[in-house]
Design an enzyme around this catalytic site. Structure first.
Site, PDB file in Angstrom:
ATOM      1  N   SER A 229      32.897  35.687  42.812  1.00  0.00           N
ATOM      2  CA  SER A 229      32.893  35.618  44.260  1.00  0.00           C
ATOM      3  C   SER A 229      31.545  35.100  44.784  1.00  0.00           C
ATOM      4  CB  SER A 229      33.246  36.986  44.846  1.00  0.00           C
ATOM      5  OG  SER A 229      33.554  36.902  46.217  1.00  0.00           O
ATOM      6  N   ASP A 252      36.734  33.401  40.857  1.00  0.00           N
ATOM      7  CA  ASP A 252      37.007  33.448  42.293  1.00  0.00           C
ATOM      8  C   ASP A 252      35.785  33.033  43.114  1.00  0.00           C
ATOM      9  OD1 ASP A 252      39.677  33.977  42.490  1.00  0.00           O
ATOM     10  OD2 ASP A 252      39.474  36.097  43.012  1.00  0.00           O
ATOM     11  N   HIS A 313      41.680  39.728  44.268  1.00  0.00           N
ATOM     12  CA  HIS A 313      40.266  39.379  44.087  1.00  0.00           C
ATOM     13  C   HIS A 313      39.525  40.408  43.227  1.00  0.00           C
ATOM     14  CE1 HIS A 313      36.647  37.238  45.010  1.00  0.00           C
ATOM     15  NE2 HIS A 313      36.121  38.183  45.772  1.00  0.00           N
TER      16      HIS A 313
END
Length: 406
Positions: A229, A252, A313
């Site tokens: 992320s 991600d 996620h």
């Protein structure tokens, strides 16, 4: 009842220790995961005392990040019985050959993360003979972190997670500065590992592990960078400025904090794997990642994107193991339809196989082979449709501007 995150898949048992390089705000705080001894049995009996979390401040930060600030004590009750399949402050045994060295991976956590919230991935990678340095960033993006007061008391001074940035008019400027800060910490971490390998530094905290044990044991020529992320964005920002890393993996990747100059300076010859979950991405984010496709490189290099079906996620972190009841995990979107252990296995297989291939390790695998063997859960590319014409135009625009660094 004691619960464990998944058992690692490699031949080594794993140790971990926390290291701080200096007192004050400019410190590095890192959890080192490292191989200890080869397992004589298929599965290691985990250390019953290796708690997943050791300080309530982190639980409070995580609860706030997930929108449950008043339920921190309840969250703490759930995670208090969670253990990691590794031994805290285990020595690096002398049974390793004197000439044996271990490749390294620097790992960058996501928003609201910390140095241990990806233990399921870091321990698995370490079990294949890699020393993993999980950085805990000090840019106010961690769920919580701290530095040691430089005064005589050396007390912990906590740095809290910064909420509400998304509502500010200068959100991009804040996030862009944060990702640059994080990138500097990753580069600084690699330099610190070099110092550890040379035996020229000490841990300012007595963890029981002598850093001299690692002297001459780290292979600085075989170094990888990975992150999730915001940590995935940190990977891109880091390799835009630091050419010492040989391969990188973004899980991600959240591209919002990245500015165009960062894409322009990503060097042509670094292999990159993007592992996506099914529910996180949107067209603009995928289009940004596609700016680093293999066809932007003049030479043949691995630039691969793959997606794990039925995942959220947080499935790429230890989040799915917080609660022992699936209903809570699904409610908080910590897991999707795919079983959490399967999601972890697939994510780690991709990461470990790709890093292994490009660092010349026995765990090397082709991403295409892993995808083919697990076609029920994996596919190449993304489930998000993008405007290919716009993607190609953005690639061309970057190519016409400042050339990517070699």
């Amino acid at each position: 009842m004691v619960r464990f995150i998944p058992t690692p898949s490699g031949k080594y048992s794993v140790g971990f220790t926390d290291v701080t390089n200096e007192y004050g705000k400019d410190r590095l705080l890192v959890r080192l995961f490292y191989p200890t001894k080869e397992n004589s049995e298929p599965k290691l009996k985990p250390d019953q005392d290796a708690s997943w979390v050791e300080d309530f401040n982190y639980v409070k930060g995580l609860a706030s990040f997930f929108g449950l600030p008043r339920l921190a004590s309840i969250v703490n009750w759930f995670v208090s019985d969670l253990r990691v399949p590794a031994s805290k402050n285990a020595p690096l045994p002398t049974c390793h050959g004197s000439s044996e060295t271990f490749p390294i991976t620097v790992f960058s956590h996501g928003m609201g993360g910390n140095r241990f919230i990806y233990s399921s991935t870091c321990i698995d990678l370490a079990s294949h003979g890699v020393v993993v340095a999980a950085v805990e960033h000090s840019d106010e993006s961690a769920s919580a972190t701290y530095y040691l007061d430089p005064e005589e008391s050396h007390q912990k001074r906590w740095i809290d997670f910064r909420p509400g940035v998304a509502k500010l008019p200068n959100q991009f400027e804040i996030r862009n500065e944060q990702v640059r800060h994080r990138a500097r910490e990753c580069s600084k971490m690699l330099s610190f590992l070099k110092d550890i390998n040379e035996g020229s530094v000490e841990n300012v905290v007595d963890s029981g592990v002598d850093l001299l044990t690692f002297k001459g044991k780290l292979d600085l020529e075989r170094c990888a960078l990975a992150g999730h992320s915001f940590g995935g964005a940190t990977v891109v920002a880091t390799i835009a400025e630091d050419n010492r890393f040989k391969v990188c993996v973004g899980m991600d990747v959240w591209t919002y904090p990245l500015s165009s100059d960062m894409y322009q300076k990503v060097r042509y010859n670094i292999p990159m794997l993007f592992i996506n979950t099914e529910t996180f991405h949107w067209p603009a984010n995928i289009a940004d990642i596609r700016k680093m496709d293999a066809d932007t490189c003049p030479d043949q290099v691995d630039r691969i994107m793959t997606t794990i079906r039925g995942t959220t996620h947080q499935a790429q972190s230890d989040g799915p193991y917080f609660f022992n009841m699936a209903v809570f995990s699904k409610l908080l979107k910590l897991r999707g339809k795919t079983d959490p252990e399967m999601a972890t296995k697939l994510n780690n297989s991709l990461l470990i196989g790709f890093i292994g291939k490009h660092l010349g390790l026995p765990c090397a695998r082709e991403v295409s082979d892993i995808v083919k063997e697990n076609s029920e859960f994996l596919f190449l590319g993304s489930n998000i449709e993008v405007d290919e014409q716009r993607v190609n135009m953005s690639k061309k625009k970057l190519g016409n501007e400042t050339p990517m660094a070699q």
